[in-house]
Write an enzyme that holds these catalytic residues in place. Structure first.
Site, short mmCIF file in Angstrom:
data_model
loop_
_atom_site.label_atom_id
_atom_site.label_comp_id
_atom_site.label_asym_id
_atom_site.label_seq_id
_atom_site.Cartn_x
_atom_site.Cartn_y
_atom_site.Cartn_z
N GLY A 56 4.19 -2.16 -4.28
CA GLY A 56 3.48 -1.70 -4.44
C GLY A 56 2.60 -2.51 -4.85
N GLN A 61 -4.74 -4.65 -10.51
CA GLN A 61 -4.18 -5.43 -10.45
C GLN A 61 -4.20 -7.00 -10.53
OE1 GLN A 61 -0.68 -3.21 -9.10
NE2 GLN A 61 0.50 -3.90 -11.15
N CYS A 103 6.70 -3.00 -12.92
CA CYS A 103 5.36 -3.16 -12.23
C CYS A 103 4.56 -4.30 -12.32
CB CYS A 103 4.25 -2.85 -13.47
SG CYS A 103 2.27 -2.78 -13.05
N LEU A 104 4.29 -5.36 -10.75
CA LEU A 104 3.81 -6.56 -11.06
C LEU A 104 2.70 -7.46 -12.79
CD1 LEU A 104 3.52 -7.14 -7.13
CD2 LEU A 104 5.04 -7.58 -8.53
N HIS A 145 2.31 5.65 -9.19
CA HIS A 145 2.03 5.01 -10.29
C HIS A 145 1.36 4.55 -9.93
CE1 HIS A 145 4.48 0.82 -12.07
NE2 HIS A 145 3.36 0.63 -11.37
N GLU A 146 0.68 3.73 -8.26
CA GLU A 146 -0.66 2.66 -7.94
C GLU A 146 -1.98 4.11 -8.51
OE1 GLU A 146 -0.36 -0.42 -7.69
OE2 GLU A 146 2.21 0.30 -7.29
N HIS A 149 -2.64 3.12 -11.90
CA HIS A 149 -3.67 1.77 -12.13
C HIS A 149 -5.16 2.16 -11.34
CE1 HIS A 149 -0.69 -1.31 -13.10
NE2 HIS A 149 0.06 -0.57 -11.25
NI NI Z 1 2.00 -1.63 -11.25
#
Ligand code: NI
Length: 180
Positions: A56, A61, A103-104, A145-146, A149
């Site tokens: 995701g 991000q 998380c990226l 989670h997204e 963000h």
């Molecule tokens: Ni993330």
């Protein structure tokens, strides 16, 4: 012969912002115009996400302040790509699920996070059409989670203060070492 840029560059990998970059703390703006520019952003986000082996990605991000999320829970290139534009949650369950999240934007960190087990996702697709999905398990966790963000939050905001401060210390130390 005229060749437009879009036929030469089919996609572009975007730079993923890393925690504690302050830009990850901004709340993203709702998408109002569903045009080719949005389609290009989504395309680039998918490529960036697959390239980084993520499931995701939120536009914030990659430094784009729009309420756009790309997702593919298989983690496999173009297996199940889904895009959520302006996602919102309803029917949030009181039952809780625990997943170990990563998380990226916070590479190398995985922590268990408690979140509501089931939610209904109300969103728009790339053309602006509204849709709703009842989500549970990984999909429910991932969309929460997204959306965090999009609201300027990261998953380690949801773990204990002690654990978070240990991670903050580790990241500070690593960035200092890399700078030296
Ligand atoms: Ni993330």
């Amino acid at each position: 012969m005229e060749v437009s840029i879009s036929t030469i560059i089919t996609y572009m990998l975007l730079d993923i912002l890393h925690y504690p970059d302050e830009r990850l703390r901004n709340a993203a703006k709702p998408v109002e115009i569903f045009d080719d520019k949005l389609k290009k952003i989504v395309e680039d986000m998918f490529e960036t996400m697959y390239n980084a082996h993520g499931i995701g990605l939120a536009a914030i991000q990659v430094g784009i302040s729009l309420r756009v999320v790309t997702m593919d829970l298989t983690g496999q290139d173009k297996q199940q790509p889904v895009v959520f534009v302006n996602p919102m949650l309803t029917n949030i369950s009181s039952e809780i699920n625990v997943y170990e999240e990563g998380c990226l934007s916070i590479p190398g960190v995985n922590e268990k996070v408690e979140r509501p087990k089931t939610v209904t996702i109300n969103a728009q697709d790339i053309n602006g059409n509204h849709f709703a999905i009842d989500a549970d398990e990984l999909l429910a966790t991932c969309i929460q989670h997204e959306i965090d963000h999009l609201d300027g939050k990261v998953f380690i905001d949801r773990i204990s203060r002690l654990k978070k401060s240990r991670i903050d210390d580790k990241i500070r130390k690593e960035s200092k070492e890399n700078a030296e």
